[in-house]
Design an enzyme around this catalytic site. Sequence first.
Site: not given
Length: 724
Positions: A61, A100, A103, A123
């Site tokens: 992210a 992310g 992911e 994270e």
Amino acid sequence: MASFARVSGSVGLITLQNPPVNALSFAVRQGIVDKVKRALSEPEVKCVVICGQNGVFCGGADIKEFRGPMFGPPLVPMIHDIEAATKPVVAAIEGSAFGGGLELALGCHYRIAHSKTRLGLPEVTLGLLPAAGGSQRLPRLIGVPAALDLITTGRHVTAAEALQLGIVDQVTDHNTVDAAVKFALSVAVFFSPGKPLDARRISMYPCGLSSDLDDFFEKAMQKVCRGARGAIAPIACVQAVRAAATLPYAQGIEKEKELMDTLFASGQARALQYCFFAQRAVGKWSMPSGACWDTSKTRPVHKTAVIGLGTMGRGIAVALAQAGFPVIAVESHKKQLMEAKEAISGMLVRAAKRRGVTPVLNKITYSPNMQSVANADLVIEAVFEDMALKEKVFQQLSGICKPGTLLCTNTSGLNIDHLASQFRNPELVVGMHFFAPAHVMKLLEVVYGPRSSPEAVATAMTLGKKIGKVSVAVGNCQGFVGNRMLEHYLEQALFLLEEGGTPELIDQALEEFGFAMGVFRMSDLSGLDVGWRIRKAKGLAVPDPTTGQTARVHQGRRYSPVADLICEQGRFGQKTGQGWYQYDKPGSRVGKPDPWVHSFLEAYRARHGLVARRIDQQEVLERCLYSLINEGFRILEDGIAAGPENIDIIYVFGYSWPRHRGGPMFYAHLVGLPKILERLEHYHQAHPDVPTLQPCNLLRKLVASGSPPIQKWKEVMKRLDSRL
Ligand code: NAI
């Protein structure tokens, strides 16, 4: 942004474009959504490959977007749509796939990684959890225990481990995109229209556990809580993985979101994200002369030398050798030299075994003779903390070192400028203050005196980076930044003992706050005799001539001789088996409350007419931490640290300050400056003979300026300065 190209006839190649790490910013997410839509709608495209530009798949992210409301397509539906695609989607993973980024790859139907790639879900280190489906997909893909390990620790894995765990389907040493395109073409044939991709949709996998679920998660939770030291994100990670193991995917995703919302709004996530940025910011700072060290050129360092192979010199030599530097290790004491050689070799062999590499024993040359450092480009002095001895060593080195050698001292608090005056080139002298054990602890305070050249500071900072340290440049003063603040914390802990506390009560409060060890447990570990020697050298810890008892007032201010009296009993901590706690035998690490210490404190109070009162945890925290913070403000006021983030990084990396509380200055910002000021005023009124409890001017001025957030302190300080 993301680009689209059709390659090899029928492969839709989507490339993430957001240097340096292709973070999933608004524009990148929008780009992915648009390009996936296009790939699925173009009949010529039979399969899709997603990759990142410049050899990096995706670093995760865009953390900068966490600061405000998020715009653009959210990640969960974006990844869901990729997984639901009717054409096979292959992730071509190079460089890194973190957070992310991983992911996103888990939403693809296949993952091909380059052998040098690193993957992970970090994270938790930012106070969050993998909330773009990662906490629900990873356990379904690699099993609950392995996923729990990766998600709760945030650790990165190599491509080889990822393959073994089943995170990726193939590892290549060649061009990853080419391999992925080839692979996509082959699976496209297999998954021709009408043949659903369900078998490749991770969210549809079962997530069973063969062992007893409740028992497994109870044990996992206990383990995580023990290591979390009050951090809430690792606990939320366990809860999220439990949801994956017990709920259907859609409900698991809801739970993931609910947990993420709680974490996101917490002060801990803000603190951890602050630390993330602070760590990067401390590398850039200018000296008061205005010269910026990080733009200043550095001196080349090929050969290094360490003088004095005691506790610190050994660790420093190991750190240098492990980073590939040849080291000349000098120790004047013959027996100590033999012991050091054995100890250093042992440290190198153990470290190499852990890393699975060959030990670099031949990087270190041992010598009893200072002359051997003549060819070194950089010398680190780590002899006893004795000014006269260090002066002598510096004078000797003036005649030995070749011109241009940088001379660094590991002193914990002696005046760097005075030491510099003993060397032929004072501008080439800086402090390199390592922390014990020096090859393990991440922090390095690089201390510059008024005469240190920016080039010398730059060289020391760069060397610090090369040997894996978090280096923070600080000005020259007694104790520099870390130890100068710590003195006030230790002092309050001793006063609290006099007033009615016990070592275990005070330690418990600090450990519940998040320190790995309370102040007394820590002192027992490092040895009480060290501080005692320093206090005696300063003229403290001496008997009052009128009473014969150790004085409780020094130059008009309160002094607690409690630690000195403990040392007088030969109680030096773990090394003697007795200190603030008792140990089964000398060297043992598990301390138990000691009735002797309790009786000693009672007798001490009785002797001085002190009446013990009940001390609660809040007072322990406020007195110990706020006095430390107060000194932090003084350090800022004196220009010894460039900003609050420098102090915070020093405390997080050198003093085990709980990272999820962001460092002392960030903690002050979270608590609120008016409250810190009010409590310090309160305690100073109650203890007027403790001047360090008096709130410092900068704190008062910041409160008077409306208590700006920590990010604005420097600005306000500049404004206040220019008004003078
Ligand atoms: P130490 O007492 O363990 O070792 C000092 C070594 O220097 C001894 O082996 C001694 O024989 C040797 N030495 C003395 N004079 C010498 C000379 N002229 N030439 C070569 N070797 C000589 O001391 P330690 O704890 O390693 O401390 C060294 C320095 O590091 C001190 O300035 C101390 O304040 C500083 N420091 C210590 C920390 C700690 O936790 N021990 C932490 C940070 C800094």
